[in-house]
Design a protein around this motif. Structure first.
Motif, mmCIF file in Angstrom:
data_model
loop_
_atom_site.group_PDB
_atom_site.id
_atom_site.type_symbol
_atom_site.label_atom_id
_atom_site.label_comp_id
_atom_site.label_asym_id
_atom_site.label_seq_id
_atom_site.Cartn_x
_atom_site.Cartn_y
_atom_site.Cartn_z
ATOM 1 N N UNK A 166 12.596 0.411 -9.799
ATOM 2 C CA UNK A 166 12.870 0.247 -8.372
ATOM 3 C C UNK A 166 11.955 1.126 -7.519
ATOM 4 N N UNK A 167 11.707 2.374 -7.985
ATOM 5 C CA UNK A 167 10.886 3.291 -7.189
ATOM 6 C C UNK A 167 9.423 3.321 -7.648
ATOM 7 N N UNK A 168 9.183 3.031 -8.925
ATOM 8 C CA UNK A 168 7.814 3.110 -9.431
ATOM 9 C C UNK A 168 6.995 1.857 -9.210
ATOM 10 N N UNK A 169 7.625 0.685 -9.350
ATOM 11 C CA UNK A 169 6.880 -0.571 -9.231
ATOM 12 C C UNK A 169 6.230 -0.741 -7.856
ATOM 13 N N UNK A 170 6.925 -0.441 -6.730
ATOM 14 C CA UNK A 170 6.254 -0.576 -5.427
ATOM 15 C C UNK A 170 5.022 0.319 -5.290
ATOM 16 N N UNK A 171 5.066 1.532 -5.870
ATOM 17 C CA UNK A 171 3.909 2.430 -5.800
ATOM 18 C C UNK A 171 2.729 1.855 -6.579
ATOM 19 N N UNK A 172 3.021 1.339 -7.768
ATOM 20 C CA UNK A 172 1.958 0.724 -8.573
ATOM 21 C C UNK A 172 1.365 -0.470 -7.847
ATOM 22 N N UNK A 173 2.231 -1.278 -7.225
ATOM 23 C CA UNK A 173 1.755 -2.472 -6.508
ATOM 24 C C UNK A 173 0.899 -2.087 -5.310
ATOM 25 N N UNK A 231 -2.073 -1.533 1.913
ATOM 26 C CA UNK A 231 -1.041 -1.160 0.936
ATOM 27 C C UNK A 231 0.213 -2.002 1.075
ATOM 28 N N UNK A 232 0.539 -2.393 2.319
ATOM 29 C CA UNK A 232 1.751 -3.161 2.574
ATOM 30 C C UNK A 232 1.386 -4.566 3.039
ATOM 31 N N UNK A 233 2.076 -5.552 2.496
ATOM 32 C CA UNK A 233 1.809 -6.939 2.879
ATOM 33 C C UNK A 233 2.078 -7.166 4.359
ATOM 34 N N UNK A 234 3.058 -6.440 4.921
ATOM 35 C CA UNK A 234 3.377 -6.639 6.338
ATOM 36 C C UNK A 234 2.196 -6.235 7.223
ATOM 37 N N UNK A 235 1.450 -5.217 6.801
ATOM 38 C CA UNK A 235 0.257 -4.834 7.560
ATOM 39 C C UNK A 235 -0.805 -5.916 7.497
ATOM 40 N N UNK A 236 -0.948 -6.514 6.313
ATOM 41 C CA UNK A 236 -1.906 -7.606 6.161
ATOM 42 C C UNK A 236 -1.528 -8.785 7.055
ATOM 43 N N UNK A 237 -0.242 -9.110 7.082
ATOM 44 C CA UNK A 237 0.215 -10.222 7.925
ATOM 45 C C UNK A 237 -0.013 -9.916 9.405
#
Length: 317
Positions: free
Chosen positions: A279-286, A297-303
């Motif tokens: 839950x906490x590690x996977x988002x950092x790796x992604x 880093x965040x899809x929302x920024x890309x959008x």
């Protein structure tokens, strides 16, 4: 008729409609854990419900022309007989408690593999976007998905998928689609989903018929599953255009991970620790993966950047 079973199937149907994946991987563990259905009966009943649910989405893709029928033919040539063989292998285990436990573990392994494949699929799609964006690869095709078929690898993929689906009811929407992505990277996402959905119709039908003959089908379970899952899948498909699919797939992978770990017998405290780490590690790796591929880093920024660029383009006109 058990209304709670209908409600559970309805929720699973919505998830399937949203993602195109997770039917057997969610429905069968739900039956085993929450309704105390024996694993073999759960697999048999889920496959019959899936055989009714799959043609709905497949017909939509056939009308849209996002199906490679040559691929479907080679996949089915391997998967349909393999699905029958998978059920016969289950039958050879018998109905003993040890056999049911073996089926439960096999189901857990298949579900964990499905969870991993969801993440692999997301990674491959991100790499594909980066490749086409910076010009390092050829643009994705916009025409009908007519590609050169690789018969032997496609046939082997069908055989593996058929065996897994016949034995566990899991894999028609996760394992096969990842195999198609690896074998045919030029296919668009809609073409991958359409081809996978259409090949899954005869595959799941063959497995369902075989389970009806040789398995442990219980219509008192299958009918509520059909009544709940079919409208759920329709609603999920309607919602899929409005909800962010990435978040839904991440939640689905998390649930699959939890279900798979419990099915293979991992202790509750160890399962909880693994889930917290994920839950906490996977988002950092992604985030690191996105940054290395040149995305925010965040899809929302890309959008947000994409919307700003589109608005700027409109203003220039």
């Amino acid at each position: 008729m058990d209304s709670s079973l209908v409600a559970g199937a309805f929720v699973v149907g919505i998830v399937v409609g949203l993602t195109g994946m997770g039917g057997g991987a969610l429905m069968t563990p739900m039956l085993v854990f929450f309704f105390n259905v024996p694993p073999l009966t759960a697999v048999s009943s889920d496959l019959v419900a899936s055989a009714v649910m799959k043609p709905v989405g497949a017909s939509v893709h056939l009308r849209r022309g996002t199906v490679n029928l040559k691929l479907v033919g080679w996949l089915c040539a391997g998967s349909v007989p393999a699905a029958f063989c998978g059920v016969l292998i289950l039958r050879a285990f018998g109905q003993s408690e040890q056999a049911q436990e073996t089926i439960k573990v096999a189901l857990g392994v298949a579900i964990l593999l499905s969870a991993a494949m969801l993440m692999v699929r997301a990674f491959l799609r991100l790499v594909e976007r980066a490749r086409t964006r910076d010009g390092r690869g050829e643009p994705l095709p916009q025409s009908r998905p007519e590609r050169d078929v690789r018969p032997l690898p496609t046939l082997l993929l069908g055989i593996v998928g058929g065996l897994v689906v016949g034995m566990t009811s899991v894999g028609s929407g996760s394992l096969v689609i990842i195999g198609l992505m690896l074998l045919y990277p030029g296919l668009k996402a809609s073409q991958l989903v359409g081809t996978d959905l259409v090949q899954a119709v005869p595959l799941v039908a063959a497995a369902a018929i075989s389970h009806a003959i040789f398995g442990d089908l219980d219509l008192a379970i299958s009918l509520p599953l059909i009544i709940g899952s079919v409208p759920g899948a329709y609603i999920g498909a309607r919602l899929s255009a409005r909800l962010p699919g990435g978040w839904v797939r991440r939640a689905l992978a998390f649930v699959l991970l939890a279900s798979g770990l419990k099915l293979i017998g991992v202790p509750t405290d160890t399962t909880g620790l693994v889930l917290v780490l994920v839950l906490f590690g996977a988002p950092l790796v992604w985030m690191v993966i996105r940054l290395r591929l040149g995305f925010p880093a965040f899809a929302m920024l890309e959008n947000r950047q994409r919307r700003a660029a589109a608005a700027h383009g409109e203003a220039d006109r």
